[in-house]
Design a protein around this motif. Structure first.
Motif: not given
Length: 746
Positions: A526-538, A540-542, A598-609
């Motif tokens: 996981d990468t934290l793309l847009l971090a919360p400016p303060r605790l409890s803020d929204p 965005l993750n990769f 799961h990615t076992a059947e697709s045999k591909q990686e999966l990247n999610v926002i």
């Protein structure tokens, strides 16, 4: 503030009479209304009853036929604080005790004149008759458009309001209204180009909210083909020339072009988005709500010298009229300018001391629901508040994971508790013009205040917020303050999540990397793309799922939503039902939903926002890198000491909401049960709260106006709650307005 037109004339009443010759100085309806505004303003400053003259409306504006009118067939004066009488209704004694006045008349000097009537004489034209500066200033406040940056105080006549309402019902609840003025102004350099069909259609495409494809064009130019130009961009065009629309709406006398003009001005004023020709064109009728007036040409309607009145703006905010009977003369001596939006900018109104707390849900005891806080703002001297309610189509999303492959607009909405008594509203939007269904769509809008998190998986888009315009391309992400306008280029996919309360640090990043930088679970990263400016803020993750992954079934305490950035896989729920996932899909998982990827059947990686509406990690006042690495005597400094407890720091929407939520539980009614909605009904309960500096927030009483008159300008599709704000703080428990939303399709 309104004084009705005089019915019976008292012999002791003093009058102001303007002698307007018959068939004299014929002009258009707007010009003659401005003349009427001068007469009313002069009467108001003189404290006299105004006699309504009969004006000549020019033949060149009405297919070669002039008309004589006192304008009351087009206007209502119910909000103008001047008493009036028809000129034929004046008592005979008026002419026996009258003083004739020629040229400019200073109201301050003539206010105490004992004569029963002051007779004003016109010259070769009305505007050369001599009008005092204070009268002209006040007349501009009453008239508005072209004189002062206000919406004025003239209402439509009952017949105009009725016909306009019938036409608007045919148009639907949301449409773009455009007034194109050409015939009498084409000598102005640049106007012809700015009002050509292609130019008008381009302007509409820029401004139309997402999903709004209906346009009403008000114009007397029968040669310009606006319908075809708008149809090329996916819009339906209506106008007074489409008599299939308007002839059934009650327009009996089609020979009166002035009546048609009045109806069309009311239609444009009531539109979702209003586009007018000139930069000083304001709503033609009194406006109860303030909204921007966009223009086709950045020049005044009175400017025939190229570039003289250019302001570098794309819209103007109408002001509230400065009409007060207290110290009225002093108020008229000070000019004011309009508030204007620069190109690409939405001017942000000033905050005020009030907030709306919305308690929404199905629980009987409404005060036990978490509150969503919406701060109010000052617009044109009025404190206004806009809040969002969950539409049935958005809140009835599946309890399991939902996915969308074709999308353009709002898809789902969620409410998550982020602190005791406080909730955060998140609305998921998807925009794509890859599918055949949406290939002609290019413009979208995410409204209201708060923040918008965006990610583009394909193509590119221009994003415009109040700070300016920038572009994001495939693989890039951002967070910006709402409202946000999105202009998609061809073959683009973009996800946008609006969340409130939250004021973001305006940020753009990307492209995303091939793998995450943090360890997650089951071999994922996981990468934290847009971090919360303060605790409890929204935030965005990769999320990166390599091939051949079987993830552990799990849940999240708040909603998760976003977009499949690349690759393929599937999701399993608690019953092991499979949902295929493919690149470009927008997805949402409600809180507490059991699932696994799961990615076992697709045999591909999966990247999610993935968007998170909250976070249990983030900086705090007593724990952040700047503080933690500030040492005194070899130890971290303690900023909880009294000397450090009054910092000069930003007060954001989320900090205000948290402050209010802490006190709402103390303000809630105690010992009362069953006073809210039934358990089977979804309802919203509104509480208005005043925030006083250095004091605890307190409720402000809302008292219903049971006999409030209906406003003819209200849309038949609009749900209106009328209440008045008490000047005295109530000692009673929280006052509220409750809306039954079960059958409401907002």
């Amino acid at each position: 503030m309104c004084i009705a037109r005089a019915q019976a004339v008292d012999a002791t009443v003093r009058f102001l009479v303007w002698r307007v010759p018959e068939s004299w100085d014929g002009q258009g309806l707007s010009d003659r209304r401005a003349c009427l505004a001068v007469i009313l303003a002069e009467a108001l400053l003189l404290k006299r009853v105004a006699a309504l003259p009969v004006f000549t409306l020019a033949a060149q504006h009405n297919n070669g036929r002039s008309r004589a009118s006192d304008l009351m067939e087009y206007l209502s004066l119910r909000h103008v604080p001047v008493q009036t009488v028809a000129i034929e209704g004046l008592p005979p004694t008026v002419w026996e005790d009258a003083v004739e006045v020629f040229g400019e008349m200073d109201p301050e000097h003539w206010r105490g004149a004992p004569a029963q009537a002051l007779i004003r004489h016109t010259r070769e034209t009305f505007w050369r008759s001599g009008i005092h500066a204070s009268v002209m200033k006040l007349a501009g406040e009453l008239h508005g458009t072209g004189m002062q940056p206000t919406a004025g105080l003239f209402d439509p006549s009952p017949r105009v309001a009725e016909v306009a309402a019938r036409v608007r019902r045919r148009l639907g609840p949301a449409y773009v209204g455009v007034h194109v003025r050409r015939g009498d102004k084409l000598l102005m350099p640049g106007l012809d180009a700015a009002t050509q069909p292609e130019a008008v259609a381009d302007r509409v495409a820029q401004l139309a909210p997402m999903g709004v494809r209906t346009v009403y064009v008000a114009t007397n130019d029968t040669k310009a083909d606006y319908g075809t130009a708008l149809a090329k961009r996916g819009f339906r065009c209506f106008s007074s020339h489409c008599w299939a629309l308007t002839s059934t709406a009650g327009i009996e006398d089609l020979a009166d072009n002035f009546f048609i003009f009045a109806v069309e001005m009311q239609i444009v004023d009531a539109a979702t988005v209003c586009v007018r020709t000139f930069n000083d064109s304001m709503p033609w009728y009194r406006a109860s709500l303030t909204k921007p007036s966009h223009h086709l040409m950045d020049r005044s309607m009175h400017d025939y010298v190229f570039g003289f009145s250019a302001t570098g703006t794309s819209c103007s905010w109408p002001e509230s009229p400065l009409v007060s009977l207290v110290n009225l003369d002093a108020g008229m001596k000070h000019p004011r300018g309009s508030r204007r939006c620069a190109e690409g900018e939405e001017r942000r109104p000033k905050p005020c001391d009030y907030s709306i707390a919305v308690f929404e849900g199905e629980r009987r005891d409404w005060w036990e629901l978490p509150a969503c806080i919406w701060p109010m703002e000052v617009r044109g001297g009025t404190c206004e508040g806009t809040f969002e309610l969950l539409e049935p189509t958005l809140r009835n999303v599946s309890s399991g994971m939902s996915v969308w492959t074709e999308y353009f607009g709002a898809l789902a909405a969620f409410t998550d508790s982020i602190a005791a008594g406080l909730s955060r509203r998140s609305t998921l939007y998807g925009f794509e013009n890859v599918s055949e269904k949406h290939r002609n769509l290019t413009s979208g809008v995410v409204p209201r205040r708060g923040a918008v998190f965006c990610y583009a998986s394909m193509g590119s888009a221009l994003l415009r917020d109040r700070h300016g315009t920038f572009e994001i391309v495939a693989g890039q992400y951002c967070v910006v303050p709402a409202p946000l306008r999105i202009e998609l280029h061809g073959n683009t996919r973009l996800v946008a999540i609006h969340t409130h309360p939250f004021e973001p640090l305006r940020t753009m990043g990307g492209p995303i990397e091939s793998k995450g930088r943090l360890r997650y679970v089951d071999g994922c990263s996981d990468t934290l793309l847009l971090a919360p400016p303060r605790l409890s803020d929204p935030c965005l993750n990769f999320l990166h799922f390599p091939p051949n992954i079987h993830q552990t079934l799990h849940t999240h305490p708040s909603v998760r939503c976003g977009l499949i950035a690349s690759g393929a896989g599937y999701c399993l729920d608690a019953e092991l039902r499979k949902l295929e996932l493919q690149e470009g899909m927008v997805w949402a998982i409600p809180k507490d939903t059991v699932h696994s990827f799961h990615t076992a059947e697709s045999k591909q990686e999966l990247n999610v926002i993935a968007f998170h509406p909250d976070s249990d990690w983030g900086p705090m006042d007593e724990d952040h890198p700047m503080l933690n690495r500030t040492w005194v005597d070899g130890k971290k400094i303690d900023n909880c000491a009294q000397s450090h407890r009054n910092p000069d720091m930003l007060r954001t929407d989320q900090s205000l909401a948290q402050q209010l939520a802490q006190h709402l539980s103390q303000l809630a009614p105690a010992g009362k049960q069953g006073t809210g909605s039934s358990a089977e009904t979804w309802a919203a309960h509104l509480v208005l709260i005043e925030v006083v500096e250095s004091e605890e927030p307190r409720p402000v009483e809302l008292r219903e106006l049971r006999q409030a008159p209906s406003d003819p300008s209200d849309s038949p599709n609009m749900l209106v709650c009328r209440a008045e704000l008490s000047n005295v703080q109530s000692a009673q428990p929280l006052q509220r307005l409750s809306l039954d939303l079960e059958a409401t399709d907002a």
